[in-house]
Design a protein around this motif. Structure first.
Motif, PDB file in Angstrom:
ATOM      1  N   PRO A 264       0.825  -1.203   0.000  1.00 25.31           N
ATOM      2  CA  PRO A 264       0.000   0.000   0.000  1.00 25.31           C
ATOM      3  C   PRO A 264       0.857   1.249   0.000  1.00 25.31           C
ATOM      4  O   PRO A 264       1.872   1.318   0.681  1.00 25.31           O
ATOM      5  CB  PRO A 264      -0.795  -0.116   1.309  1.00 25.31           C
ATOM      6  CG  PRO A 264      -0.618  -1.527   1.770  1.00 25.31           C
ATOM      7  CD  PRO A 264       0.653  -2.016   1.180  1.00 25.31           C
ATOM      8  N   ILE A 265       0.477   2.249  -0.791  1.00 23.19           N
ATOM      9  CA  ILE A 265       1.163   3.524  -0.785  1.00 23.19           C
ATOM     10  C   ILE A 265       0.126   4.632  -0.732  1.00 23.19           C
ATOM     11  O   ILE A 265      -1.049   4.412  -0.969  1.00 23.19           O
ATOM     12  CB  ILE A 265       2.059   3.708  -2.030  1.00 23.19           C
ATOM     13  CG1 ILE A 265       1.209   3.656  -3.308  1.00 23.19           C
ATOM     14  CG2 ILE A 265       3.157   2.681  -2.074  1.00 23.19           C
ATOM     15  CD1 ILE A 265       1.992   3.961  -4.557  1.00 23.19           C
ATOM     16  N   ASN A 266       0.541   5.833  -0.396  1.00 22.21           N
ATOM     17  CA  ASN A 266      -0.379   6.940  -0.251  1.00 22.21           C
ATOM     18  C   ASN A 266      -0.590   7.714  -1.542  1.00 22.21           C
ATOM     19  O   ASN A 266      -1.493   8.523  -1.650  1.00 22.21           O
ATOM     20  CB  ASN A 266       0.131   7.896   0.838  1.00 22.21           C
ATOM     21  CG  ASN A 266       0.139   7.239   2.202  1.00 22.21           C
ATOM     22  OD1 ASN A 266      -0.763   6.466   2.510  1.00 22.21           O
ATOM     23  ND2 ASN A 266       1.144   7.532   3.008  1.00 22.21           N
ATOM     24  N   LYS A 267       0.270   7.500  -2.502  1.00 15.50           N
ATOM     25  CA  LYS A 267       0.185   8.245  -3.751  1.00 15.50           C
ATOM     26  C   LYS A 267      -1.130   7.956  -4.472  1.00 15.50           C
ATOM     27  O   LYS A 267      -1.516   6.812  -4.671  1.00 15.50           O
ATOM     28  CB  LYS A 267       1.356   7.872  -4.646  1.00 15.50           C
ATOM     29  CG  LYS A 267       1.336   8.568  -6.010  1.00 15.50           C
ATOM     30  CD  LYS A 267       2.483   8.057  -6.863  1.00 15.50           C
ATOM     31  CE  LYS A 267       2.399   8.639  -8.273  1.00 15.50           C
ATOM     32  NZ  LYS A 267       3.455   8.086  -9.147  1.00 15.50           N
ATOM     33  N   ALA A 268      -1.832   9.031  -4.868  1.00 18.43           N
ATOM     34  CA  ALA A 268      -3.079   8.873  -5.608  1.00 18.43           C
ATOM     35  C   ALA A 268      -2.783   8.754  -7.093  1.00 18.43           C
ATOM     36  O   ALA A 268      -1.697   9.092  -7.566  1.00 18.43           O
ATOM     37  CB  ALA A 268      -3.995  10.061  -5.341  1.00 18.43           C
ATOM     38  N   ASN A 269      -3.781   8.266  -7.832  1.00 18.30           N
ATOM     39  CA  ASN A 269      -3.679   8.144  -9.289  1.00 18.30           C
ATOM     40  C   ASN A 269      -2.483   7.294  -9.720  1.00 18.30           C
ATOM     41  O   ASN A 269      -1.795   7.608 -10.682  1.00 18.30           O
ATOM     42  CB  ASN A 269      -3.605   9.527  -9.942  1.00 18.30           C
ATOM     43  CG  ASN A 269      -4.816  10.381  -9.616  1.00 18.30           C
ATOM     44  OD1 ASN A 269      -5.941   9.883  -9.612  1.00 18.30           O
ATOM     45  ND2 ASN A 269      -4.582  11.646  -9.312  1.00 18.30           N
ATOM     46  N   ASP A 270      -2.247   6.221  -9.008  1.00 15.96           N
ATOM     47  CA  ASP A 270      -1.180   5.288  -9.345  1.00 15.96           C
ATOM     48  C   ASP A 270      -1.785   4.179 -10.206  1.00 15.96           C
ATOM     49  O   ASP A 270      -2.582   3.379  -9.713  1.00 15.96           O
ATOM     50  CB  ASP A 270      -0.573   4.714  -8.067  1.00 15.96           C
ATOM     51  CG  ASP A 270       0.583   3.761  -8.334  1.00 15.96           C
ATOM     52  OD1 ASP A 270       0.740   3.331  -9.492  1.00 15.96           O
ATOM     53  OD2 ASP A 270       1.315   3.444  -7.390  1.00 15.96           O
ATOM     54  N   PRO A 271      -1.448   4.091 -11.500  1.00 19.95           N
ATOM     55  CA  PRO A 271      -2.064   3.094 -12.374  1.00 19.95           C
ATOM     56  C   PRO A 271      -1.915   1.661 -11.875  1.00 19.95           C
ATOM     57  O   PRO A 271      -2.796   0.828 -12.114  1.00 19.95           O
ATOM     58  CB  PRO A 271      -1.340   3.298 -13.709  1.00 19.95           C
ATOM     59  CG  PRO A 271      -0.868   4.708 -13.667  1.00 19.95           C
ATOM     60  CD  PRO A 271      -0.514   4.969 -12.235  1.00 19.95           C
ATOM     61  N   SER A 272      -0.806   1.350 -11.195  1.00 23.02           N
ATOM     62  CA  SER A 272      -0.587  -0.019 -10.737  1.00 23.02           C
ATOM     63  C   SER A 272      -1.540  -0.422  -9.617  1.00 23.02           C
ATOM     64  O   SER A 272      -1.642  -1.599  -9.285  1.00 23.02           O
ATOM     65  CB  SER A 272       0.862  -0.199 -10.271  1.00 23.02           C
ATOM     66  OG  SER A 272       1.102   0.506  -9.067  1.00 23.02           O
ATOM     67  N   LYS A 273      -2.253   0.567  -9.026  1.00 23.99           N
ATOM     68  CA  LYS A 273      -3.177   0.273  -7.931  1.00 23.99           C
ATOM     69  C   LYS A 273      -4.639   0.339  -8.365  1.00 23.99           C
ATOM     70  O   LYS A 273      -5.529   0.157  -7.540  1.00 23.99           O
ATOM     71  CB  LYS A 273      -2.952   1.258  -6.770  1.00 23.99           C
ATOM     72  CG  LYS A 273      -1.524   1.303  -6.260  1.00 23.99           C
ATOM     73  CD  LYS A 273      -1.066  -0.046  -5.757  1.00 23.99           C
ATOM     74  CE  LYS A 273       0.312   0.029  -5.127  1.00 23.99           C
ATOM     75  NZ  LYS A 273       1.380   0.378  -6.067  1.00 23.99           N
ATOM     76  N   VAL A 274      -4.890   0.607  -9.641  1.00 25.44           N
ATOM     77  CA  VAL A 274      -6.273   0.667 -10.118  1.00 25.44           C
ATOM     78  C   VAL A 274      -6.907  -0.719 -10.066  1.00 25.44           C
ATOM     79  O   VAL A 274      -8.031  -0.884  -9.590  1.00 25.44           O
ATOM     80  CB  VAL A 274      -6.333   1.234 -11.546  1.00 25.44           C
ATOM     81  CG1 VAL A 274      -7.753   1.139 -12.104  1.00 25.44           C
ATOM     82  CG2 VAL A 274      -5.868   2.683 -11.564  1.00 25.44           C
ATOM     83  N   ALA A 275      -6.188  -1.727 -10.552  1.00 24.48           N
ATOM     84  CA  ALA A 275      -6.706  -3.097 -10.617  1.00 24.48           C
ATOM     85  C   ALA A 275      -5.689  -4.053 -10.014  1.00 24.48           C
ATOM     86  O   ALA A 275      -4.556  -4.135 -10.487  1.00 24.48           O
ATOM     87  CB  ALA A 275      -6.999  -3.486 -12.065  1.00 24.48           C
ATOM     88  N   ARG A 276      -6.114  -4.762  -8.975  1.00 26.94           N
ATOM     89  CA  ARG A 276      -5.248  -5.758  -8.365  1.00 26.94           C
ATOM     90  C   ARG A 276      -6.060  -7.024  -8.089  1.00 26.94           C
ATOM     91  O   ARG A 276      -7.289  -6.994  -8.048  1.00 26.94           O
ATOM     92  CB  ARG A 276      -4.638  -5.236  -7.055  1.00 26.94           C
ATOM     93  CG  ARG A 276      -3.695  -4.054  -7.234  1.00 26.94           C
ATOM     94  CD  ARG A 276      -3.032  -3.651  -5.921  1.00 26.94           C
ATOM     95  NE  ARG A 276      -3.996  -3.124  -4.965  1.00 26.94           N
ATOM     96  CZ  ARG A 276      -3.705  -2.849  -3.697  1.00 26.94           C
ATOM     97  NH1 ARG A 276      -2.496  -3.070  -3.226  1.00 26.94           N
ATOM     98  NH2 ARG A 276      -4.635  -2.356  -2.891  1.00 26.94           N
ATOM     99  N   ALA A 277      -5.372  -8.109  -7.903  1.00 25.64           N
ATOM    100  CA  ALA A 277      -6.017  -9.359  -7.507  1.00 25.64           C
ATOM    101  C   ALA A 277      -5.711  -9.609  -6.035  1.00 25.64           C
ATOM    102  O   ALA A 277      -4.545  -9.611  -5.639  1.00 25.64           O
ATOM    103  CB  ALA A 277      -5.511 -10.522  -8.359  1.00 25.64           C
TER     104      ALA A 277
END
Length: 333
Positions: A264-277
């Motif tokens: 988890p990171i605090n940065k918003a608009n991170d493409p790698s966190k849009v979709a995860r399994a």
């Protein structure tokens, strides 16, 4: 699910100790927003959910089907989506059972919705021979075959259902259940004994989503594959077996390749966190989780359908999908 962001004055007036347990769908905006998202995904406009050329055509086809769902809602009379009698709903709620169960007898009006969906798609079929063929096959089904397909779709069975027929049947059933769910009183609906099934209809979730805005800020919800209701489940907990001891999050690396655990990171608009399994080593299943903090317009069902590459990679890592997507079916083999 379209949400309105609150103004500062409204934020202060909220009871910040209350978590909205259940978010009912706004059926008249849901399908329009979903169709738009499917087209954005097909056009590879969504960072974090790369879509291959072989999937783009299918997403556009499903966008047209979802457009037809929206059109049918506007064209059919209100009694098509009438709720069961109040006494039956209350009895189900009193016993912590779904008030609109997908099991048992379904509303006969679903056939009216199904026929209207096919009619809405006819103009598109004129230029797409494959779609025209599927629509002709669907219209040729007799009553027993059509009802059998609906039984299989609602029970999430791949045996005995044609993979090209199932999405169209599922779409009609979605319209019925989503419209009926939208008429319920959310605070009145009670949670089920298990939190892994929809408290409105008893179906499995298609995916989970971290919401932003108002009292839902930062909370994780599971979205029902059938009625699109969303119910709260705490984060870092398996949405299949409810274990919280062996949970990890996998995402597609920017360069491609095997999924890798993400922190988890605090940065918003991170493409790698849009979709995860979200994977669980207790039951060895996974379900995708989409984060509105990193893409405001996430749409769980559409994003789940488009992120098939993530399914393939997590499957290769040894995890089984916890439940399916109603707009994509495979043969049992």
């Amino acid at each position: 699910m379209v949400q309105r962001l609150l103004e500062p004055g409204e934020i202060e007036s909220l009871d910040h100790t209350a978590i909205p347990r259940l978010l009912l769908p706004d059926a008249r905006s849901l399908f329009t927003a979903r169709a738009a998202r499917l087209r954005q995904l097909a056009d590879n406009q969504i960072k974090g959910i790369p879509v291959g050329a072989t999937m783009q055509g299918y997403l556009l086809m499903m966008a047209a089907l979802v457009d037809a769902q929206a059109a049918v809602i506007k064209s059919l009379p209100a009694d098509t989506f009438a709720l069961p009698d109040a006494a039956g709903i209350q009895m189900a709620i009193d016993h912590h059972m779904p008030p609109l169960p997908v099991s048992g007898t379904r509303p006969a009006t679903w056939r009216r919705v199904f026929a209207a969906l096919l009619d809405e798609l006819d103009p598109l079929a004129a230029s797409q021979p494959q779609l025209a063929g599927v629509l002709a096959e669907l219209r040729a089904l007799d009553s027993a075959q059509l009802e059998g397909c609906a039984d299989a779709v609602l029970a999430e069975l791949t045996e005995g259902v044609h993979p090209l027929h199932a999405p169209f049947v599922a779409a009609a059933l979605q319209v019925i259940w989503t419209m009926r769910a939208s008429q319920l009183d959310a605070p009145h609906v009670q949670p089920l004994v298990t939190n892994t099934l929809c408290p409105v209809c008893g179906s499995h979730p298609v995916a989970s989503v971290i919401r932003i805005g108002g009292q839902s800020q930062g909370y994780r919800y599971l979205q029902c594959a059938c009625c699109a209701s969303e119910w709260h489940m705490v984060r870092v907990k398996c949405s299949c077996c409810e274990s919280n001891s062996s949970i990890a999050y996998q995402s597609i690396e920017p360069e491609g390749g095997m999924p890798a655990p993400t922190e988890p990171i605090n940065k918003a608009n991170d493409p790698s966190k849009v979709a995860r399994a979200e994977t669980c080593d207790e039951c060895h299943t996974y379900r995708k989780i989409f984060n509105q903090e990193h893409d405001y317009h996430v749409e769980p069902l559409a994003d789940d359908l488009a992120s098939l590459a993530l399914d393939l990679l997590v499957g290769e890592a040894g995890y089984s999908r916890a439940s399916g997507n109603p707009l994509l079916w495979f043969n049992a083999e």
